[in-house]
Structures are given as structure tokens and as C-alpha cells.
Design a protein around this motif. Sequence first.
Motif, PDB file in Angstrom:
ATOM      1  N   LEU A 444      11.205  37.753  68.674  1.00 45.73           N
ATOM      2  CA  LEU A 444      10.651  36.437  68.330  1.00 45.73           C
ATOM      3  C   LEU A 444      11.330  35.365  69.180  1.00 45.73           C
ATOM      4  N   ARG A 445      10.554  34.417  69.674  1.00 50.82           N
ATOM      5  CA  ARG A 445      11.087  33.371  70.539  1.00 50.82           C
ATOM      6  C   ARG A 445      10.459  32.016  70.201  1.00 50.82           C
ATOM      7  N   GLY A 446      11.139  30.942  70.583  1.00 51.37           N
ATOM      8  CA  GLY A 446      10.590  29.600  70.575  1.00 51.37           C
ATOM      9  C   GLY A 446       9.998  29.170  69.246  1.00 51.37           C
ATOM     10  N   GLN A 447       8.791  28.599  69.321  1.00 55.22           N
ATOM     11  CA  GLN A 447       8.138  28.047  68.142  1.00 55.22           C
ATOM     12  C   GLN A 447       7.871  29.119  67.094  1.00 55.22           C
ATOM     13  N   ARG A 450      11.026  29.743  65.180  1.00 53.37           N
ATOM     14  CA  ARG A 450      11.348  28.622  64.289  1.00 53.37           C
ATOM     15  C   ARG A 450      10.445  28.627  63.061  1.00 53.37           C
ATOM     16  N   GLU A 451       9.162  28.934  63.252  1.00 43.89           N
ATOM     17  CA  GLU A 451       8.229  28.976  62.124  1.00 43.89           C
ATOM     18  C   GLU A 451       8.596  30.076  61.140  1.00 43.89           C
ATOM     19  N   ARG A 452       8.908  31.258  61.663  1.00 44.50           N
ATOM     20  CA  ARG A 452       9.241  32.374  60.782  1.00 44.50           C
ATOM     21  C   ARG A 452      10.558  32.114  60.045  1.00 44.50           C
ATOM     22  N   MET A 453      11.531  31.509  60.719  1.00 48.30           N
ATOM     23  CA  MET A 453      12.795  31.179  60.064  1.00 48.30           C
ATOM     24  C   MET A 453      12.574  30.210  58.920  1.00 48.30           C
ATOM     25  N   GLN A 454      11.768  29.184  59.161  1.00 47.70           N
ATOM     26  CA  GLN A 454      11.502  28.196  58.107  1.00 47.70           C
ATOM     27  C   GLN A 454      10.780  28.848  56.938  1.00 47.70           C
ATOM     28  N   THR A 455       9.855  29.761  57.233  1.00 48.73           N
ATOM     29  CA  THR A 455       9.099  30.444  56.185  1.00 48.73           C
ATOM     30  C   THR A 455      10.013  31.278  55.296  1.00 48.73           C
ATOM     31  N   LEU A 487      12.444  40.786  57.044  1.00 54.22           N
ATOM     32  CA  LEU A 487      11.024  40.427  57.025  1.00 54.22           C
ATOM     33  C   LEU A 487      10.638  39.394  58.089  1.00 54.22           C
ATOM     34  N   LEU A 488      11.595  38.998  58.921  1.00 55.46           N
ATOM     35  CA  LEU A 488      11.323  37.970  59.930  1.00 55.46           C
ATOM     36  C   LEU A 488      10.137  38.331  60.815  1.00 55.46           C
TER      37      LEU A 488
END
Length: 591
Positions: A444-447, A450-455, A487-488
Motif C-alpha cells: 500500500l502506498r500514498g493516498q 492513508r485511506e486504509r489507515m484512517q479506516t 486487515l489493512l
Amino acid sequence: MASASPALAGQGLHKRFAVKGAAEATRALDDVSLEIPAGTLAALVGPDGSGKTTLLRLAAGLMRADQGRLEVLGIDVAKDPQAVQDRISYMPQRFGLYEDLSVQENLDLYADLHGVDPETRRQRYARLMAMTDLGRFTARPAGKLSGGMKQKLGLACTLVRSPELLLLDEPTVGVDPLSRRELWEIVQQLVDEERLSVIVSTAYLDEAERCAQVFVMHGGQLIAQGEPAQLRDNAKGLCFVATARAGTAPRTLQARLLDASASIIDAVPQGGEVRFIRRPDADAAALDALLDGAAAEPVPARLEDGFMVLLRARQMSAAAAAAVPAPAQAPPAAVDAKEVVIEVKDLVRRFGDFTAVASTSFDVRRGEIFGLLGPNGAGKTTTFRMLCGLLPASSGFLQVAGMNLRTARAQARGRIGYVSQKFALYGNLTVTENLQFFGGAYGLRGQRLRERMQTVLQQFDLLGQAHATSGQLPGGFKQRLAMATGLLHEPEILFLDEPTSGTDPLARREFWRRITALAEAGVTVIITTHFMEEAEYCDRIVIQDAGRLLAIGTPQQVRVQAGSAPDGRLSMEEAFIGIVTQARDAAKGAP
């Protein structure tokens, strides 16, 4: 052996710990006062981070309270910790066995450390070997013992001298039901025959039910205490068992009830049914609608029911009450529940001359929750590690996510998530740094990263801990972080190795609500567990022992194989013990 003074007497105890990355110090103990008489078997229970271990470490003289007074066996621990340590024995959660030393050498080492004379050793060793049934294994290295045998050896090492007070910090974590029963028989024998005072912290409420006194802790405070019967009364008249309608899985009914916090305090699958606690002011019509035709009958309250009533009452904030998450990922457009995603045929794993897994066969379908159960040393962890691609099979066929693990292990691992039994993340990194590191490892990279981390931070209620050092998190938060990391990358298959080991009932409910949501979204879940109640959440389970598959099927099919209980309700723990015991007895009688 009982002392004239109380085993433990604390008044106004406070203890705080500074946590790196956190704005305020953690309040481990907050004005705790209690007294435990000598000769008593007492239990400390409470959620992760409630202060149980801190209280035991204070009693053992391993740390000092910031405020308050604590006496153990009539001795002020702060003034003379050595005098206390000379008269007690303490078994922490991770007892320090020397795995390269034999059983006998470990016993000798601890006897040397405590200055036990030769004659006392001979008498004590004989008694301990008889109690623990380790006499046959004195020459075996400790590292080659099963988990249950290691715990029994740890207890024996703790008891090489005769203490006046025994402190046990979750001694049965990671131990199968058979070994758990044996450990408690040993403890009870010591209490009955030697009048030994025992204080035990435990995540198992059925264990606490054996004790004369139970102390319930939460957020560093003592919120209730008394005999088990007194604490059970908190749920008196509120407990019911509901039989789900045909075609409805017990976990589906349980999830519906658990989500209805206005009417329901707690719900858990049990023996093919759902045990629930209604709120005293629950609306009858609303409750009937929730049950949706499921027949319900009242049952007597258990200690765990009283415990859950107390804890739910403490959940005042909306965030704490909303422990039930949305599904961890959007459901696929179409989920074929008959699609086989794991196929195992004649799987064998040998270590030299030892066969850990013998010719095992089964399959797992998409969206299924599949449980691997067995005593310590049964071969389930070896099976689990082969399924994950962490360990090659000696022979047999094994396909995961459409890939043969003999030829494509690395590719298969990219489509699975894995949460290990022990916290395997980087303890010196923050929550965010761990997620960044493992997200990168998953590609996973970039946006997108970041989206998956926030989720996952939101789903696992970790936003408030994002900058905390992972190694200093309470056990429940470590588990959430491990799940979030696994689950990332939105895996198709999630492997969970005893993920709830050592967690309290409240955390286990929260965990399984998440797993149920994942399965509904089409994620296949493979789980090993020693909490037999958790087998009730599974669509199917296997029970292994000595490398052999003893039973496979739905929880109800396995209960039928085990036989029936006098009241017609056989718990999964009773079924498990029955099946394993029958197989072992048959093996002993075989020519």
C-alpha cells in the motif's frame, strides 16, 4: 499455614504510569481499598487495563504505590518488600522457565534461588510431580513441553518452597480446557490441604466462580466485591436462553440482540442457543421484535452475567457503548458461499520421527468462520501455520485462495491476513508507525495507504491511541492494533491464532462482533481458540489431538458426537473434553 493477619490489606492505593505519546499518565490504581482474609481463594477480575496485574505486583513487592498503604501477611510491603517476598510465591503472566533446561533442572534452579534444603526438596518434588503429573517428563527440556505442561511446570517452580500466600497472574491464559481444569484442581488441593492463601487474576469468569471472594476492577478502581453468589445477584431475573429459528445461525441472533443496547445488556452464543441478559426496563414488544419468533426461557444467573451487568453500567460514553463496528469492508457484489477457498487433503507434517499432523483433510468455504480446536500440543498450531504458508507440509495437498502452497506460498500470503497469538508488532513504534510500516509491506502506498489507515483506526477505535507507543498499550488495545494491521490490505482470508487469549468477556464480545461483520462481508476466517464458547461463533469446527482429527462439523454436530448432558444442554467445553477424553481412552486401550 494460614496467617493470623489478612493475606492482603490495602487502603487508598494509587498508582500511575507515564505513557510515551500520551498526554496524561495512566491511572493503573485509583483509590483502591480491599481486604482478603488468610486461607482464602480470591479472584481479581476486570477488563484489560483495569489494574489487576498492578495490584499483584504491588503485593509481590515488585513496585511501590504512589499513595496508600498495603500490608501483605501483616507486613508493610513498601517498608520491607524482602520480608514479604520471603513468605510468598508469585507466578506472573509470563513465567520465566528456562526452555533449554529440563523439567528437573528448572525445579532445581528455583529451589537453589530460594535456598530450599535437600530434604525439603525431596518431599516437595515428590508432591509437586504427583500433583502436576510431570513425573514422567523430568528429563524433557521445558521448551518441548506443551503450553499446558509449561504452565504446570511454572506453578511447580513457584511452589518449590511452601509459601503462605500464592499470587497467580492469569495462570491459565493460552491453556486448553483439559489443562485448565487440571491446574485448578492443583490450586484447590493446595487451598484445601495446606490452607494456602491464593489470589488469582483471571479472564475466565467460570474460574472466578470457584473462588470464595471475587473483586471486580475497572479503570483502576474496585467497583464490586463479594462472594460469587452476591455478584450473580446483579443479573438475577434478567437472564434468558433463546433458541434461534431454523435457518438462523446463533451468532446472527446474538449480533442482533447485542446491537440493541436499549433492550439488551449482553448476548452470547451457548450450546446452539443464545444466552442474553435483558435490561430491567426493556420494552416487551421491542424485545419480542428482536427475538423474531425465537423461543426464550429464563435461566439462573452466572457470575459472568453479574459481571457483564456491572461493566455495561460503567460504559457511560457513547464511544464505549458503540463497540459494534460497521463491516470492515464493503460486501462483494456476489459471494458464493459454496466456493472452496481452502482445500486440505491428507496433510502431514513431521518433525524428525515425530508426526505433529497425521493425514488431515477438510475444506473451508468463502465467508465461513472455521475453528481449529485441540489441547495444547494437539497439532492445531502446526496445521494453522501450514495453512498460513508459514510452515511447509511434509506431504499432502494444500491449496489456499486458489494457490498451491507447495509452489506459490509467497503469492498466497499476499491474499491473507494474519494475527498471531503473541503481540508481534514493533513495540517501540507508535500505532501509526506500525500501520505505515506494515501497510508498505503489503504494497500500500500514498493516498491508498492513508485511506486504509484512517479506516482501520476508526473501525478499531484507535484514533485516541494513534501516537501512543505500541508496546505500552493495554492488552485489549494491542489486540485491536494487531487486527487493524492484519486487515489493512483487505485480505480474502484472515487467520487468527488465539486472538482473544487473556482478554476479558467485554473485549471478547467486541472482538467477535467485528469478526461476524467480516464474515458477512465475505471474508473467510480461520481461528484457533481455547475459549470453547467461541466455537459457538464458528460455522464449522475441527477438534484435533495427538495430530489426529477427532471431529469435524457444525458446533451442533460436534455436540451430538460427544453425547448429551443430563439437562439436554451440552456446552462446547463439555463436548470438547468428552471427545478428547474418549479418544485418549480408546488409544490407551488399543493393542
